[in-house]
Motif scaffolding. Structure first.
Motif, PDB file in Angstrom:
ATOM      1  N   ALA A 132      -0.986  11.113  -9.746  1.00  0.00           N
ATOM      2  CA  ALA A 132      -1.746  11.687  -8.378  1.00  0.00           C
ATOM      3  C   ALA A 132      -3.268  11.040  -8.309  1.00  0.00           C
ATOM      4  O   ALA A 132      -3.853  11.048  -7.604  1.00  0.00           O
ATOM      5  N   ALA A 187       2.821   1.726  -3.446  1.00  0.00           N
ATOM      6  CA  ALA A 187       1.754   2.210  -4.466  1.00  0.00           C
ATOM      7  C   ALA A 187       1.414   3.835  -4.631  1.00  0.00           C
ATOM      8  O   ALA A 187       1.568   4.501  -5.696  1.00  0.00           O
ATOM      9  N   THR A 188       1.783   4.349  -3.416  1.00  0.00           N
ATOM     10  CA  THR A 188       1.693   5.826  -3.295  1.00  0.00           C
ATOM     11  C   THR A 188       3.193   6.572  -4.081  1.00  0.00           C
ATOM     12  O   THR A 188       3.107   7.702  -4.172  1.00  0.00           O
ATOM     13  N   GLN A 239       4.056   6.247  -6.928  1.00  0.00           N
ATOM     14  CA  GLN A 239       3.935   6.618  -8.452  1.00  0.00           C
ATOM     15  C   GLN A 239       3.739   8.104  -8.552  1.00  0.00           C
ATOM     16  O   GLN A 239       3.349   8.872  -7.781  1.00  0.00           O
ATOM     17  N   GLY A 250       0.748  -1.330  -0.156  1.00  0.00           N
ATOM     18  CA  GLY A 250      -0.052  -0.095  -0.091  1.00  0.00           C
ATOM     19  C   GLY A 250       1.018   1.491  -0.031  1.00  0.00           C
ATOM     20  O   GLY A 250       0.498   2.151  -0.670  1.00  0.00           O
ATOM     21  N   PHE A 251       2.037   1.161   0.651  1.00  0.00           N
ATOM     22  CA  PHE A 251       2.752   2.367   0.660  1.00  0.00           C
ATOM     23  C   PHE A 251       3.596   2.690  -0.730  1.00  0.00           C
ATOM     24  O   PHE A 251       3.437   3.531  -1.142  1.00  0.00           O
ATOM     25  N   PHE A 283      -5.382   8.313  -7.949  1.00  0.00           N
ATOM     26  CA  PHE A 283      -5.528   6.850  -7.182  1.00  0.00           C
ATOM     27  C   PHE A 283      -6.035   5.748  -8.012  1.00  0.00           C
ATOM     28  O   PHE A 283      -5.457   4.773  -8.182  1.00  0.00           O
TER      29      PHE A 283
END
Length: 112
Positions: free
Chosen positions: A57, A51-52, A54, A48-49, A59
């Protein structure tokens, strides 16, 4: 962000998510215990971390694109970890998913 860095982040995310799910599966379904389950939960949190990281912006776009990576990565994981042998339709489907991922993530857009 370069396409290469973005692709590398997708690969790391896939390793963490698929690996985490596999560890939970092994812990529960194969009775390997709470240590395996806990490691899986930690890997899923790390996914989950990652993925942030990228650059995009949006989601929804990032997670939709990651879905294609997940499909192909799951088949690859099954081959390596469980001896699964995908047939030509599995491979074709995975390639279609990866092509979709590339379109979603890296297609040229107006203003960006």
């Amino acid at each position: 962000m370069s396409v290469l860095r973005s692709a590398a982040l997708f690969a790391v995310a896939a390793l963490l998510e698929i690996g985490g799910a596999w560890l939970v599966w092994q812990g529960v379904r194969e009775h390997r215990g709470w240590l395996w389950i806990g490691a899986g939960v930690m890997a899923l949190g790390a996914y989950g971390f990652v993925a942030t990281l990228q650059a995009d912006a949006e989601f929804g776009r990032v997670l939709a694109a990651y879905g294609g990576v997940f499909v192909a990565g799951s088949l690859a994981w099954g081959m390596v970890a469980d001896g699964y042998r995908p047939d030509r339709w599995d491979v074709t489907g995975a390639l279609v998913c990866l092509a979709g991922m590339a379109l979603i993530m890296w297609a040229p857009r107006n203003g960006g």
